[in-house]
Design a protein around this motif. Sequence first.
Motif, PDB file in Angstrom:
ATOM      1  N   PRO A   1       0.833  -1.193   0.000  1.00 54.40           N
ATOM      2  CA  PRO A   1       0.000   0.000   0.000  1.00 54.40           C
ATOM      3  C   PRO A   1       0.874   1.252   0.000  1.00 54.40           C
ATOM      4  O   PRO A   1       2.043   1.209   0.397  1.00 54.40           O
ATOM      5  N   ALA A   2       0.295   2.353  -0.450  1.00 56.36           N
ATOM      6  CA  ALA A   2       1.046   3.610  -0.536  1.00 56.36           C
ATOM      7  C   ALA A   2       0.256   4.713   0.141  1.00 56.36           C
ATOM      8  O   ALA A   2      -0.928   4.898  -0.143  1.00 56.36           O
ATOM      9  N   LEU A   3       0.929   5.435   1.035  1.00 56.50           N
ATOM     10  CA  LEU A   3       0.351   6.617   1.677  1.00 56.50           C
ATOM     11  C   LEU A   3       1.145   7.817   1.191  1.00 56.50           C
ATOM     12  O   LEU A   3       2.297   8.007   1.584  1.00 56.50           O
ATOM     13  N   LEU A   4       0.532   8.601   0.329  1.00 57.27           N
ATOM     14  CA  LEU A   4       1.216   9.693  -0.359  1.00 57.27           C
ATOM     15  C   LEU A   4       0.517  10.992   0.024  1.00 57.27           C
ATOM     16  O   LEU A   4      -0.590  11.271  -0.425  1.00 57.27           O
ATOM     17  N   THR A   5       1.182  11.783   0.852  1.00 51.18           N
ATOM     18  CA  THR A   5       0.514  12.902   1.503  1.00 51.18           C
ATOM     19  C   THR A   5       0.939  14.257   0.935  1.00 51.18           C
ATOM     20  O   THR A   5       1.981  14.391   0.293  1.00 51.18           O
ATOM     21  N   LEU A   6       0.089  15.255   1.205  1.00 49.95           N
ATOM     22  CA  LEU A   6       0.420  16.665   1.022  1.00 49.95           C
ATOM     23  C   LEU A   6       0.767  17.026  -0.418  1.00 49.95           C
ATOM     24  O   LEU A   6       1.720  17.750  -0.688  1.00 49.95           O
TER      25      LEU A   6
ATOM     26  N   ALA B   1      -5.733   2.763  -9.447  1.00 47.27           N
ATOM     27  CA  ALA B   1      -6.968   2.011  -9.691  1.00 47.27           C
ATOM     28  C   ALA B   1      -6.812   1.063 -10.874  1.00 47.27           C
ATOM     29  O   ALA B   1      -7.351  -0.056 -10.864  1.00 47.27           O
ATOM     30  N   GLU B   2      -6.062   1.485 -11.883  1.00 49.60           N
ATOM     31  CA  GLU B   2      -5.826   0.618 -13.037  1.00 49.60           C
ATOM     32  C   GLU B   2      -5.069  -0.648 -12.661  1.00 49.60           C
ATOM     33  O   GLU B   2      -5.153  -1.660 -13.358  1.00 49.60           O
ATOM     34  N   HIS B   3      -4.322  -0.595 -11.548  1.00 46.75           N
ATOM     35  CA  HIS B   3      -3.600  -1.777 -11.065  1.00 46.75           C
ATOM     36  C   HIS B   3      -4.414  -2.543 -10.016  1.00 46.75           C
ATOM     37  O   HIS B   3      -3.871  -3.419  -9.330  1.00 46.75           O
ATOM     38  N   GLY B   4      -5.676  -2.207  -9.881  1.00 42.25           N
ATOM     39  CA  GLY B   4      -6.546  -2.944  -8.982  1.00 42.25           C
ATOM     40  C   GLY B   4      -6.538  -2.470  -7.545  1.00 42.25           C
ATOM     41  O   GLY B   4      -7.120  -3.129  -6.675  1.00 42.25           O
ATOM     42  N   ALA B   5      -5.904  -1.352  -7.270  1.00 39.74           N
ATOM     43  CA  ALA B   5      -5.851  -0.844  -5.903  1.00 39.74           C
ATOM     44  C   ALA B   5      -7.155  -0.129  -5.551  1.00 39.74           C
ATOM     45  O   ALA B   5      -7.814   0.470  -6.403  1.00 39.74           O
ATOM     46  N   THR B   6      -7.497  -0.198  -4.285  1.00 33.41           N
ATOM     47  CA  THR B   6      -8.574   0.630  -3.754  1.00 33.41           C
ATOM     48  C   THR B   6      -7.967   1.956  -3.325  1.00 33.41           C
ATOM     49  O   THR B   6      -7.021   1.980  -2.531  1.00 33.41           O
ATOM     50  N   VAL B   7      -8.490   3.053  -3.847  1.00 32.79           N
ATOM     51  CA  VAL B   7      -7.888   4.367  -3.619  1.00 32.79           C
ATOM     52  C   VAL B   7      -8.828   5.223  -2.782  1.00 32.79           C
ATOM     53  O   VAL B   7     -10.025   5.309  -3.054  1.00 32.79           O
ATOM     54  N   LYS B   8      -8.266   5.829  -1.752  1.00 31.39           N
ATOM     55  CA  LYS B   8      -9.012   6.740  -0.892  1.00 31.39           C
ATOM     56  C   LYS B   8      -8.292   8.080  -0.869  1.00 31.39           C
ATOM     57  O   LYS B   8      -7.069   8.131  -0.731  1.00 31.39           O
ATOM     58  N   LEU B   9      -9.068   9.157  -0.988  1.00 29.32           N
ATOM     59  CA  LEU B   9      -8.517  10.511  -0.969  1.00 29.32           C
ATOM     60  C   LEU B   9      -9.125  11.280   0.188  1.00 29.32           C
ATOM     61  O   LEU B   9     -10.286  11.063   0.553  1.00 29.32           O
ATOM     62  N   HIS B  10      -8.322  12.191   0.751  1.00 30.69           N
ATOM     63  CA  HIS B  10      -8.859  13.041   1.808  1.00 30.69           C
ATOM     64  C   HIS B  10      -8.110  14.364   1.807  1.00 30.69           C
ATOM     65  O   HIS B  10      -6.889  14.404   1.615  1.00 30.69           O
ATOM     66  N   PRO B  11      -8.822  15.486   2.017  1.00 29.90           N
ATOM     67  CA  PRO B  11      -8.133  16.786   2.074  1.00 29.90           C
ATOM     68  C   PRO B  11      -7.132  16.835   3.231  1.00 29.90           C
ATOM     69  O   PRO B  11      -7.360  16.251   4.294  1.00 29.90           O
ATOM     70  N   SER B  12      -6.049  17.558   3.003  1.00 31.83           N
ATOM     71  CA  SER B  12      -5.036  17.741   4.056  1.00 31.83           C
ATOM     72  C   SER B  12      -4.515  19.170   3.994  1.00 31.83           C
ATOM     73  O   SER B  12      -3.357  19.414   3.655  1.00 31.83           O
ATOM     74  N   PRO B  13      -5.366  20.135   4.315  1.00 30.29           N
ATOM     75  CA  PRO B  13      -4.982  21.542   4.135  1.00 30.29           C
ATOM     76  C   PRO B  13      -4.044  22.050   5.215  1.00 30.29           C
ATOM     77  O   PRO B  13      -4.178  21.705   6.390  1.00 30.29           O
TER      78      PRO B  13
ATOM     79  N   HIS C   1      -4.220  20.863   0.189  1.00 30.62           N
ATOM     80  CA  HIS C   1      -3.467  19.695  -0.256  1.00 30.62           C
ATOM     81  C   HIS C   1      -4.407  18.487  -0.210  1.00 30.62           C
ATOM     82  O   HIS C   1      -5.494  18.568   0.358  1.00 30.62           O
ATOM     83  N   THR C   2      -3.944  17.378  -0.770  1.00 32.06           N
ATOM     84  CA  THR C   2      -4.725  16.143  -0.737  1.00 32.06           C
ATOM     85  C   THR C   2      -3.810  14.980  -0.384  1.00 32.06           C
ATOM     86  O   THR C   2      -2.687  14.888  -0.881  1.00 32.06           O
ATOM     87  N   ASP C   3      -4.298  14.110   0.496  1.00 34.35           N
ATOM     88  CA  ASP C   3      -3.606  12.856   0.818  1.00 34.35           C
ATOM     89  C   ASP C   3      -4.253  11.714   0.060  1.00 34.35           C
ATOM     90  O   ASP C   3      -5.482  11.687  -0.129  1.00 34.35           O
ATOM     91  N   LEU C   4      -3.444  10.768  -0.352  1.00 34.40           N
ATOM     92  CA  LEU C   4      -3.915   9.604  -1.112  1.00 34.40           C
ATOM     93  C   LEU C   4      -3.440   8.332  -0.425  1.00 34.40           C
ATOM     94  O   LEU C   4      -2.262   8.203  -0.085  1.00 34.40           O
ATOM     95  N   LEU C   5      -4.356   7.406  -0.221  1.00 40.09           N
ATOM     96  CA  LEU C   5      -4.034   6.069   0.261  1.00 40.09           C
ATOM     97  C   LEU C   5      -4.439   5.081  -0.817  1.00 40.09           C
ATOM     98  O   LEU C   5      -5.613   5.014  -1.199  1.00 40.09           O
TER      99      LEU C   5
END
Length: 349
Positions: free
Chosen positions: A218-223, A268-280, A335-339
């Motif tokens: 999994p990848a947690l890519l923030t800010l 998503a194209e690689h089958g991952a479940t993607v969640k986004l959330h604001p990170s201002p 900003h936006t964080d992505l999991l």
Amino acid sequence: MTEPATTIPHSGAIPAQPGPRDVTDALPGRPGGTVEPENTVAAGTSVIPGAGPSASRPGERATLRLRDSDDGEPARYAPEWLQLREPADAAARSYELLDPLRIRLANLPGRADGLVIHDIGCGTGSMGRWLAPHLDGAQHWVLHDRDPYLLHFAAVASPRSAADGSHVTVETRRGDVARLTPDALSGASLVTASALLDVLTREEIGVLAAACAGAGAPALLTLSVAGRVEPTAPHPMDQEITEAFNAHQRRDGLLGPDAVTVAAEAFAEHGATVKLHPSPWRLGPEQAALTEQWLRGWVGAAVEERPELARRAEAYLAERLEACAAGELRVVVQHTDLLALCRPVGGAG
């Protein structure tokens, strides 16, 4: 080429800066002791390296070489800038993404042996200091950066324990990250990064997504910048500066504020479940020093993109800085964080 891992005792805090306190004097210099000059902005004042317009070649983050190069040029993020923004980063990162991440990590094969977390472009290690105390279990952090100076800060100031008191260990890997592959992330439980996606191209985000998916990590890519800035007391130039800054972020095929959308699609194209959330970032009087540096860098990048704005931008910047100094300015920098919860692969852990 990655150098051997370096192990440094923990101290739990960013160490005092060696040498003179002046920002430019503190930067790693070229052979012979010369140092790159600071950036300037519309008002002609200096900015801590990393806060202002692009200090590096187009298409690279200052502390993480994204394309092959053999010129030996040092990175240009000052630890002062990374330290200045760390509290705002920590307050902005999305806690809402931690629960689904914890659930995934708890169910990973090999979890009993502890987590292996790769932090790409770690800078002074703020992601580890924020995240490690929020995760249970033993953790081994692999810190990647091209600047040995920043790697030293990151290792010395790395966290000592996880949320449940388990031990946290660290290794550093110096080297240019030009191409990530599943093999490079083999055994990774998690891949993290901060403020990275927006300085990548569409192709590079595709490579990152493929590497994480191939490793089952999994990848947690923030800010990642979202391209929206909301100051108090709206000014007629706010939109012009924002548009010019966003255009600056998109130079040379970089994605800038479009990066999160592209990354979500790639994972998503690689089958991952993607969640986004604001990170201002929420900047007010308590963050005046950061707000000042951010303002100078934001306006400076806009003027670098559209030089015809320089005269009006100088007056705009002076007005905003005056309000900042008076404790009257508040700014929300979106900003936006992505999991990305990639599908686990056999034996991943």
